[in-house]
Design a protein around this motif. Structure first.
Motif, PDB file in Angstrom:
ATOM      1  N   ALA A   1       0.844  -1.204   0.000  1.00 52.55           N
ATOM      2  CA  ALA A   1       0.000   0.000   0.000  1.00 52.55           C
ATOM      3  C   ALA A   1       0.878   1.253   0.000  1.00 52.55           C
ATOM      4  CB  ALA A   1      -0.927  -0.014   1.210  1.00 52.55           C
ATOM      5  N   ALA A   2       1.920   1.254   0.818  1.00 55.56           N
ATOM      6  CA  ALA A   2       2.818   2.416   0.883  1.00 55.56           C
ATOM      7  C   ALA A   2       3.541   2.582  -0.455  1.00 55.56           C
ATOM      8  CB  ALA A   2       3.819   2.233   2.021  1.00 55.56           C
ATOM      9  N   HIS A   3       3.983   1.468  -1.023  1.00 63.86           N
ATOM     10  CA  HIS A   3       4.732   1.509  -2.287  1.00 63.86           C
ATOM     11  C   HIS A   3       3.889   2.086  -3.422  1.00 63.86           C
ATOM     12  CE1 HIS A   3       7.694   0.233  -5.263  1.00 63.86           C
ATOM     13  NE2 HIS A   3       6.700  -0.278  -5.965  1.00 63.86           N
ATOM     14  N   TYR A   4       2.640   1.649  -3.507  1.00 65.03           N
ATOM     15  CA  TYR A   4       1.782   2.096  -4.609  1.00 65.03           C
ATOM     16  C   TYR A   4       0.926   3.311  -4.248  1.00 65.03           C
ATOM     17  CZ  TYR A   4       3.125  -2.157  -7.070  1.00 65.03           C
ATOM     18  OH  TYR A   4       3.847  -3.137  -7.712  1.00 65.03           O
ATOM     19  N   GLY A   5       1.053   3.804  -3.016  1.00 64.19           N
ATOM     20  CA  GLY A   5       0.259   4.972  -2.595  1.00 64.19           C
ATOM     21  C   GLY A   5      -1.228   4.667  -2.540  1.00 64.19           C
ATOM     22  N   LEU A   6      -1.574   3.468  -2.060  1.00 62.70           N
ATOM     23  CA  LEU A   6      -2.982   3.054  -2.018  1.00 62.70           C
ATOM     24  C   LEU A   6      -3.467   2.940  -0.565  1.00 62.70           C
ATOM     25  CD1 LEU A   6      -2.862   0.145  -4.644  1.00 62.70           C
ATOM     26  CD2 LEU A   6      -3.950   2.392  -4.939  1.00 62.70           C
ATOM     27  N   PRO A   7      -4.771   3.128  -0.348  1.00 60.27           N
ATOM     28  CA  PRO A   7      -5.304   2.873   0.997  1.00 60.27           C
ATOM     29  C   PRO A   7      -5.285   1.376   1.300  1.00 60.27           C
ATOM     30  CG  PRO A   7      -7.086   3.412  -0.526  1.00 60.27           C
ATOM     31  CD  PRO A   7      -5.795   3.599  -1.287  1.00 60.27           C
ATOM     32  N   HIS A   8      -5.129   1.034   2.582  1.00 58.31           N
ATOM     33  CA  HIS A   8      -5.004  -0.365   2.999  1.00 58.31           C
ATOM     34  C   HIS A   8      -6.045  -0.697   4.064  1.00 58.31           C
ATOM     35  CE1 HIS A   8      -2.621  -3.246   5.815  1.00 58.31           C
ATOM     36  NE2 HIS A   8      -3.386  -3.963   5.009  1.00 58.31           N
ATOM     37  N   LEU A   9      -6.727  -1.807   3.889  1.00 55.39           N
ATOM     38  CA  LEU A   9      -7.662  -2.275   4.920  1.00 55.39           C
ATOM     39  C   LEU A   9      -7.246  -3.663   5.398  1.00 55.39           C
ATOM     40  CD1 LEU A   9     -10.329  -1.806   6.517  1.00 55.39           C
ATOM     41  CD2 LEU A   9     -11.523  -2.982   4.660  1.00 55.39           C
ATOM     42  N   ASP A  10      -6.961  -3.750   6.707  1.00 55.52           N
ATOM     43  CA  ASP A  10      -6.685  -5.028   7.367  1.00 55.52           C
ATOM     44  C   ASP A  10      -8.044  -5.570   7.799  1.00 55.52           C
ATOM     45  OD1 ASP A  10      -6.294  -6.983   9.262  1.00 55.52           O
ATOM     46  OD2 ASP A  10      -4.821  -5.870  10.433  1.00 55.52           O
ATOM     47  N   THR A  11      -8.623  -6.476   7.000  1.00 59.00           N
ATOM     48  CA  THR A  11     -10.006  -6.905   7.269  1.00 59.00           C
ATOM     49  C   THR A  11     -10.102  -7.767   8.530  1.00 59.00           C
ATOM     50  OG1 THR A  11      -9.859  -8.884   5.851  1.00 59.00           O
ATOM     51  CG2 THR A  11     -10.583  -6.823   4.811  1.00 59.00           C
TER      52      THR A  11
END
Ligand code: DC
Length: 214
Positions: A25-35
């Motif tokens: 997520a950090a690498h691609y600049g995306l939001p991350h959800l730990d479900t």
């Protein structure tokens, strides 16, 4: 406009999937959800309200009232008790149904998203751009989790940790509702002998290959 990049990261407890998902997520600049946090929060709420985790109705009600904001700041959700409760409430189909839309909305944000869990590639985001299924031997996973918990002062024997991991694998993979299985088009990544840098690098290459093949 470029196509959204949706990355599904599934796998058993302590396989490294959470760290890999956060790094991607950090690498691609995306939001991350730990479900997993959603199921942990449901488990803790059910117990806190004085119900049993086997009470499907109470668990579904807790899932319907779930607000995901801030869950990653809640230290109660990182305990072994929360993980065990999560695995139990996760077997109720009503709980999974109640959490479905919220996860699918997260996955369908305009630029894409990274989600990690057990059923992201199979149920939540079957059309994900890249699907990874992260594994590692049960001994290595138990050792990682044991180190994490004992480092912060929890007292637990390694043998109990291993038994806990094996019991959780069996329950998560054996349940009828959205069992933990790799999607047919997921790429398996075994992190048993990899440190986090090597695991992240391998994961990034899997994502790049999946993007290129689209
Ligand atoms: O990833 P975790 O250890 O935080 O997950 C805790 C439990 O939640 C796991 O044992 C099973 C359940 N879970 C699930 O059923 N589906 C998900 N997508 C994520 C977690």
């Amino acid at each position: 406009m470029s196509r959204p990049l949706i990355i599904a990261v599934d796998g058993p407890a302590a396989s490294g999937k959470g760290t890999i998902a956060a790094r991607l997520a950090a690498h691609y600049g995306l939001p991350h959800l730990d479900t997993g946090l959603l199921y942990r929060a449901v488990g803790i709420k059910v117990l806190g309200d004085g119900h049993s985790v086997d009470d499907a109705e109470a668990a579904e009600a807790a899932a319907r009232s779930m607000i995901p904001a801030g869950l990653d700041q809640d230290a109660r959700l990182t305990t072994g008790e929360a993980g065990e409760a999560a695995s139990r409430v996760a077997g109720h189909p009503g709980v999974r149904a109640a959490l479905l839309e919220l996860q699918q909305d997260f996955a369908s944000q305009p630029g894409g998203a990274v989600l990690d869990g057990r059923d992201i590639g199979t149920v939540i985001a079957p059309d994900a751009t890249a699907k990874l299924f992260i594994t590692a031997s049960a001994e290595v996973r138990a050792r990682r989790r044991w180190r994490q918990l004992t480092a912060r002062g929890d007292v637990i024997a390694f043998e109990d940790m291993l038994a806990d991991i094996l019991r959780r694998d069996e329950r998560d993979a054996g349940r009828g509702a959205a069992p933990m299985i790799p999607a047919a088009d997921a790429v398996l990544l075994d992190t048993t002998d990899l440190d986090i840098e090597a695991a992240f690098d391998a994961a990034r290459r899997i994502v790049e290959a999946a993007r290129a093949s689209r």
